[in-house]
Each structure stands twice: as structure tokens, then as C-alpha cells.
Design a protein around this motif. Structure first.
Motif, short mmCIF file in Angstrom:
data_model
loop_
_atom_site.label_atom_id
_atom_site.label_comp_id
_atom_site.label_asym_id
_atom_site.label_seq_id
_atom_site.Cartn_x
_atom_site.Cartn_y
_atom_site.Cartn_z
N TYR A 148 0.78 -1.23 0.00
CA TYR A 148 0.00 0.00 0.00
C TYR A 148 0.82 1.29 0.00
CZ TYR A 148 0.99 -0.48 5.01
OH TYR A 148 1.62 -0.64 6.22
N GLY A 149 2.10 1.23 -0.29
CA GLY A 149 2.91 2.45 -0.29
C GLY A 149 2.60 3.34 -1.49
N ILE A 150 3.25 4.50 -1.53
CA ILE A 150 3.11 5.38 -2.69
C ILE A 150 3.69 4.68 -3.91
CG2 ILE A 150 3.86 7.56 -3.72
CD1 ILE A 150 3.89 8.73 -0.87
N GLY A 151 2.91 4.59 -4.97
CA GLY A 151 3.32 3.86 -6.16
C GLY A 151 2.85 2.42 -6.19
N ALA A 152 2.05 2.02 -5.19
CA ALA A 152 1.52 0.66 -5.16
C ALA A 152 0.57 0.43 -6.33
CB ALA A 152 0.81 0.40 -3.83
N ASN B 194 -11.38 3.21 10.44
CA ASN B 194 -10.17 2.92 11.20
C ASN B 194 -8.96 2.80 10.27
OD1 ASN B 194 -8.70 2.44 13.57
ND2 ASN B 194 -8.94 0.21 13.38
N ALA B 195 -8.83 3.77 9.39
CA ALA B 195 -7.79 3.73 8.37
C ALA B 195 -6.40 3.90 8.96
CB ALA B 195 -8.05 4.82 7.33
N LYS B 196 -5.43 3.31 8.31
CA LYS B 196 -4.02 3.50 8.67
C LYS B 196 -3.57 4.79 7.99
CE LYS B 196 0.59 1.43 8.11
NZ LYS B 196 0.98 1.43 9.54
N VAL B 197 -3.12 5.78 8.77
CA VAL B 197 -2.69 7.07 8.24
C VAL B 197 -1.18 7.14 8.26
CG1 VAL B 197 -2.76 9.57 8.55
CG2 VAL B 197 -4.82 8.21 8.96
N VAL B 198 -0.59 7.48 7.11
CA VAL B 198 0.87 7.53 6.98
C VAL B 198 1.28 8.93 6.53
CG1 VAL B 198 2.89 6.58 5.81
CG2 VAL B 198 0.96 5.09 6.38
N TYR B 199 2.25 9.50 7.23
CA TYR B 199 2.83 10.77 6.81
C TYR B 199 4.19 10.48 6.20
CZ TYR B 199 5.06 15.38 7.10
OH TYR B 199 5.72 16.54 6.80
N ASP B 200 4.32 10.73 4.91
CA ASP B 200 5.60 10.53 4.22
C ASP B 200 6.43 11.79 4.38
OD1 ASP B 200 7.62 10.44 2.11
OD2 ASP B 200 6.57 8.62 1.47
N GLU B 201 7.34 11.78 5.33
CA GLU B 201 8.10 12.99 5.68
C GLU B 201 9.00 13.49 4.57
OE1 GLU B 201 10.88 14.63 9.37
OE2 GLU B 201 9.93 12.66 9.45
N PRO B 202 9.75 12.63 3.86
CA PRO B 202 10.62 13.14 2.79
C PRO B 202 9.85 13.83 1.67
CG PRO B 202 11.28 10.93 3.44
CD PRO B 202 9.97 11.18 4.09
N ILE B 203 8.69 13.32 1.35
CA ILE B 203 7.89 13.88 0.26
C ILE B 203 7.00 15.02 0.75
CG2 ILE B 203 6.00 13.32 -1.34
CD1 ILE B 203 7.27 10.61 -1.77
N VAL B 204 6.68 15.00 2.04
CA VAL B 204 5.76 15.95 2.68
C VAL B 204 4.36 15.75 2.11
CG1 VAL B 204 5.36 18.34 3.37
CG2 VAL B 204 7.69 17.58 2.90
N ASP C 111 -2.46 17.20 5.12
CA ASP C 111 -3.02 17.43 6.45
C ASP C 111 -2.19 18.53 7.12
OD1 ASP C 111 -4.60 17.14 8.75
OD2 ASP C 111 -4.69 14.97 8.51
N VAL C 112 -2.43 18.75 8.39
CA VAL C 112 -1.86 19.91 9.08
C VAL C 112 -0.34 19.98 8.95
CG1 VAL C 112 -1.51 21.00 11.34
CG2 VAL C 112 -3.76 20.12 10.71
N ALA C 113 0.36 18.87 9.23
CA ALA C 113 1.83 18.91 9.22
C ALA C 113 2.38 19.23 7.84
CB ALA C 113 2.39 17.58 9.71
N SER C 114 1.82 18.63 6.80
CA SER C 114 2.33 18.90 5.45
C SER C 114 2.02 20.32 5.00
CB SER C 114 1.75 17.88 4.45
OG SER C 114 0.35 17.93 4.39
#
Length: 224
Positions: free
Chosen positions: A127-131, A157-167, A182-185
Motif C-alpha cells: 500500500y505504499g506510494i506507487g503501489a 479505522n484507516a491507517k494514516v501515513v505521513y511521508d516525511e521526505p515527500i511531505v 493534512d496539518v503537518a504537510s
């Protein structure tokens, strides 16, 4: 694009004429543009008339989003990555290319999405980016307002992922995959825009927010 440059000039002439005849301030002129000054969609090369933009427009709204979406269902992708180590399709690359093209930086406005793009995964365990994907996911034609994304994540109940390098964010629930900000990005993107001394930032569109959680970041985020 040459004719577009002429059109901007004609609009500015008309705006000046209208202001002179009415005694009122000149109307503001702006346009929404591609995220970078060079457009290669459909394998047709086009380049925005930057000199005419600088001379005739008050600002441009660069649409720094929709880097990936329902037009390519083969794999998941980031909606509006700030950085992309594998390509030049990113907000940082787009803004820097406008600056390199000599846009007046005070006329450059960065777009931020208040919605997400969705896919249906081929295999929910990958399920990563590019899946690999097989179809659009939840929402209307593979799109959901930010508020709808938050509701979907909570309800499923979704799994939420923040991809820090890509923001960039994405969430996964079964075969449903959603890419969004979302807020952080958003905070990091606004700080990035401030570091470039550009004219500002806008959201598309504010009605997609959830209790103003994202849009208030524009006034609350400052460079430390």
C-alpha cells in the motif's frame, strides 16, 4: 501562449481605461496556472508568457496539486508532494521553475489542495506510494473533500501515513487508498513558500476544510 500574452495586455488596457472613466481603483487581474511555467500535457509543449504576466497581472495562482489522480489508475500517487526524489513533478520544483523563469516573486501564489485523490489497491498488503492499483477508490470519480477524507479515516479505522521526505499524507483502509494533505504537510509547505518570499498561498477549495483546521494554518504558520 503568445496570444494569451496579448490577451493579458488587452485586459490591462481595458482595466486602466475603466478605472480612469469611473474614478475607481483598477480591478485586480489574476489567473490560475499550471504548477510550472512549462506545460507538456498531451506531449504538446507550451510556455507561459512570463514577461506579459509580470507586466499585466497582479498575481498568478499556481495549481500545485493533481500531480497524480484518476487519469492514471495503474498505481497510487501523491496529490501534491512538496518534494519528489524520483521526478520533477513536485511543488518545490514547480515554484523554483517559475522563479527561474523570472516571474516577479510577489506575483507567485502557491496552491494547496483541500481534497484527496483515491485509488483501489490491487493488493491491500502492498500500500505504499506507487503501489499497484486497479480503479478509483471512494469518493466521486476518485476525489474526496478533506473533511470527507477525515470522516472516512475515522469511520474505517484507516491507517494514516505521513511521508516525511515527500511531505504528503496517505491513508489505507482495505483496498481503499487516499492521498491528501493534512496539518503537518500544510505547515511545511507554507514555511517553504515563505522562505521563497513569494506572494502567498491559496486553498482549493476552502469549503473542503473540516472546521477550518487546515485553512487557519495560513495565518498561524511562520518561519522560526
Amino acid at each position: 501562449m503568445v496570444n494569451f500574452g496579448h490577451l493579458l495586455h488587452e485586459w490591462r488596457v481595458a482595466v486602466k481605461k475603466e478605472a480612469k472613466s469611473t474614478g475607481k481603483p483598477q480591478l485586480l487581474l489574476s489567473t490560475a496556472t499550471y504548477y510550472k511555467p512549462e506545460v507538456t500535457l498531451d506531449d504538446v509543449y507550451r510556455r507561459y508568457p512570463v514577461k506579459s504576466i509580470n507586466k499585466n497581472l497582479d498575481w498568478i495562482n499556481t495549481m500545485c496539486y493533481d500531480y497524480h489522480g484518476s487519469w492514471d489508475l495503474s498505481a497510487t500517487g501523491t496529490l501534491a508532494a512538496l518534494y519528489d526524489p524520483n521526478s520533477s513533478v513536485s511543488t518545490s520544483s514547480g515554484l523554483q521553475s517559475w522563479i527561474k523563469a523570472k516571474i516577479h516573486q510577489e506575483k507567485l501564489v502557491m496552491g494547496l489542495p483541500l481534497y484527496g485523490r483515491t485509488w483501489k489497491l490491487n493488493d491491500p498488503s502492498l500500500y505504499g506510494i506507487g503501489a499497484l492499483a486497479v480503479d478509483v477508490g471512494p469518493g466521486i470519480e476518485g476525489a474526496m473533500l478533506y473533511a470527507e477524507v477525515q470522516e472516512f479515516n475515522a469511520q474505517n479505522n484507516a491507517k494514516v501515513v505521513y511521508d516525511e521526505p515527500i511531505v504528503s499524507y496517505y491513508s489505507v483502509a482495505g483496498t481503499s487508498w487516499i492521498g491528501y494533505d493534512d496539518v503537518a504537510s500544510v505547515k511545511l509547505k507554507i514555511k517553504y513558500a515563505q522562505s521563497l518570499n513569494i506572494g502567498g498561498y491559496f486553498f482549493w477549495a476552502v469549503n473542503g476544510d473540516q472546521e477550518w483546521k487546515i485553512s487557519r494554518q495560513a495565518s498561524e504558520t511562520w518561519i522560526d
